[in-house]
Design an enzyme around this catalytic site. Structure first.
Site, mmCIF file in Angstrom:
data_model
loop_
_atom_site.group_PDB
_atom_site.id
_atom_site.type_symbol
_atom_site.label_atom_id
_atom_site.label_comp_id
_atom_site.label_asym_id
_atom_site.label_seq_id
_atom_site.Cartn_x
_atom_site.Cartn_y
_atom_site.Cartn_z
ATOM 1 C CE1 TYR A 153 -3.204 2.964 0.741
ATOM 2 C CE2 TYR A 153 -2.365 2.988 2.991
ATOM 3 C CZ TYR A 153 -3.141 3.557 1.988
ATOM 4 O OH TYR A 153 -3.845 4.702 2.246
ATOM 5 C CG ASP A 238 -4.202 -3.267 6.919
ATOM 6 O OD1 ASP A 238 -5.398 -3.545 6.754
ATOM 7 O OD2 ASP A 238 -3.742 -2.122 6.758
#
Length: 495
Positions: A153, A238
């Site tokens: 990300y 995550d």
């Protein structure tokens, strides 16, 4: 207005003025370009279509309908205003008890009901951005290292590093095995960090992966849990896309591994989960982030830190009721998965018509698009950025280049598909198809001209590369037919 002192001493702090925020990248530049020229079917039909925003808007009307049917859950309605005094007053850092219970319940539902979560381990934060930063503050000191599989990300550079001082070392994955993470790759990165005298404090995973849209299998997760236990380092997972799986195997949460692996093989105190409602429920504006840790000390520490990013009591009240409605939740998750699968199919089929393939994926709000064949130099990130400029400036699509995600191979792009209507996606696909068609025609013309050059292979190759580059730039300068909208969002907020 303030300014920097002439002697070089800044009036702002080093943290405030450092470049660790990661905003100086094409990922954020694409957002800025979109904000200046947002597409709208009637008001700005030649504007930029936002395909760089991983937001789930496909089921928003289901939430609207539920709110209309349950007006008492809001203190801003006649039916719910009687709760105003209780909700408007100060709430402690634990959050409303019913909210934590509802979040824990929903987390189990979003993982197929195969695992349960303890409400007493739920710690609130301001979105997943705040949750990721909070867990870094709890686990690491400035200069400590976390390993992160790449591509990862793009805003992790900001979320994990900027204010914490933590360093990131990528665990490089490649297209040769579909970017699959292996324990061997993690071990290699760990050893390299050790050789550089870096203090490795943990490993961070996104599962499902952003930007790949893939999920980790149970065996890989088990082996990674065993790995961090052997090394005595933390594992942060995550899982904010846990409820977006739309095909293939079921998502496996690290919580399932914790519950099903022999306790002698793992140290649960090293396992932590980050979650939010931004992706699974499509509620990034509510800023609901969660830290869930199996470590009592981390829970206590994170809860103290949560005072810097609490979820408003009004939001907690409404969500506590919504997420406790099993019928609504089950229907929402099922319908969201169905619609995501359809939308993913529409995008990948449309790209295929243009001769574009994507990494096989079954989760997330995006695809990992392969444009390596459109690069002038397949080994050059400069070629990737040149292509990206053409796509955003002339094709008028904001897609995110792989280099922003620390991909080691030029030519990959993340393309989001769940933040727009069907008609907008249709426009985007027509633009892509038109662009590739014109690009192919220019390449064919260059190929025909190659036959004229017969002097020697070196001269021929140099001429062809030069001609292709000129043709590519001509396409850029001449423009393309640039016949989809959402309100602009700040690039500095991570859903």
């Amino acid at each position: 207005m303030g300014s920097l002192k002439k002697n070089g001493g800044a009036i702002l702090s080093r943290i405030a003025t450092s470049n660790q925020h990661g905003e100086n990248s094409e990922y954020f530049d694409g957002w800025k370009a979109y904000d200046k020229d947002p597409f709208h079917h009637s008001r700005n039909p030649h504007g930029i279509i936002q395909m760089g925003l991983a937001e789930n808007q496909l089921c928003v009307e289901l939430i609207k309908d539920w709110i209309k049917e349950n007006p008492k859950v809001s203190i801003c309605t006649p039916e719910g205003v009687h709760q105003f005094s209780d909700i408007a007053i100060f709430q402690d850092y634990h959050g409303l008890k019913e909210f934590r219970q509802a979040i824990a319940h929903f987390m189990g539902k979003a993982r197929g009901g195969r695992v349960t979560f303890d409400p007493e381990r739920i710690v609130m934060s301001g979105g997943a951005t705040g949750a990721n930063e909070t867990i870094m503050f709890c686990l690491a000191d400035p200069g400590d290292v976390f390993l992160v599989p790449s591509p990862y990300y793009a805003a992790f550079d900001r979320d994990l590093r900027w204010r914490t001082g933590v360093e990131i070392i990528p665990v490089h994955c490649s297209s040769s095995n579909s970017f699959k993470l292996t324990v061997e790759a993690v071990e290699w990165a760990y050893q390299k960090a050790q050789e550089s005298n870096k203090k490795v404090k943990g490993l961070i995973l996104t599962n499902p992966s952003n930007p790949l849209g893939t999920i980790l299998d149970k065996d890989t997760l088990k082996n990674l849990v065993r790995f961090v236990t052997r090394k005595n380092i933390h594992l942060v997972v995550d899982e904010i896309y846990a409820g977006t799986v739309f095909a293939g195997d079921n998502f496996v949460s690290v919580a399932e591994v914790v519950n099903n692996v022999d306790s002698s093989e793992i140290d649960v105190d090293l396992i932590h989960i980050v979650y939010s409602l931004s992706k699974d429920m499509g509620l990034p504006g509510f800023r609901v982030g969660i830290v869930y840790s199996y470590n009592d000390s981390v829970v206590s520490c994170a809860r103290k830190m949560s005072s810097f990013g609490l979820v408003s009591s009004q939001t907690q009240l409404m969500l506590a009721s919504m997420l406790s409605d099993d019928q609504f939740v089950e229907n929402f998750l099922m319908e969201s998965s169905r619609r995501l699968g359809i939308r993913h199919g529409v995008l990948t089929s449309g790209l295929k018509k243009a001769g574009i393939t994507c990494l096989t994926s079954n989760a997330g709000l995006f695809v990992w698009m392969d444009l390596r064949h459109l690069l002038i130099d397949r080994n050059s990130f400069e070629s990737e950025i040149e292509l990206w400029h053409i796509i955003i400036d002339k094709v008028k699509l904001n897609v995110s280049p792989g280099s922003s995600f620390h991909c080691t191979e030029p030519g990959w792009f993340r393309v989001c598909f769940a933040n727009m209507g069907d008609d907008t996606l249709d426009v985007a696909l027509r633009r892509i198809q038109d662009f590739v068609s014109k690009k192919n025609k220019l390449a064919e013309k260059s190929s025909d001209n190659d036959e004229i050059i017969q002097n020697n292979s070196v001269k021929k190759q140099k001429w062809r590369q030069s001609n292709l580059r000129l043709s590519f730039r001509r396409l850029y300068e001449d423009g393309l037919s640039s016949p989809g909208i959402m309100s602009p969002h700040s690039p500095l907020l991570r859903a």
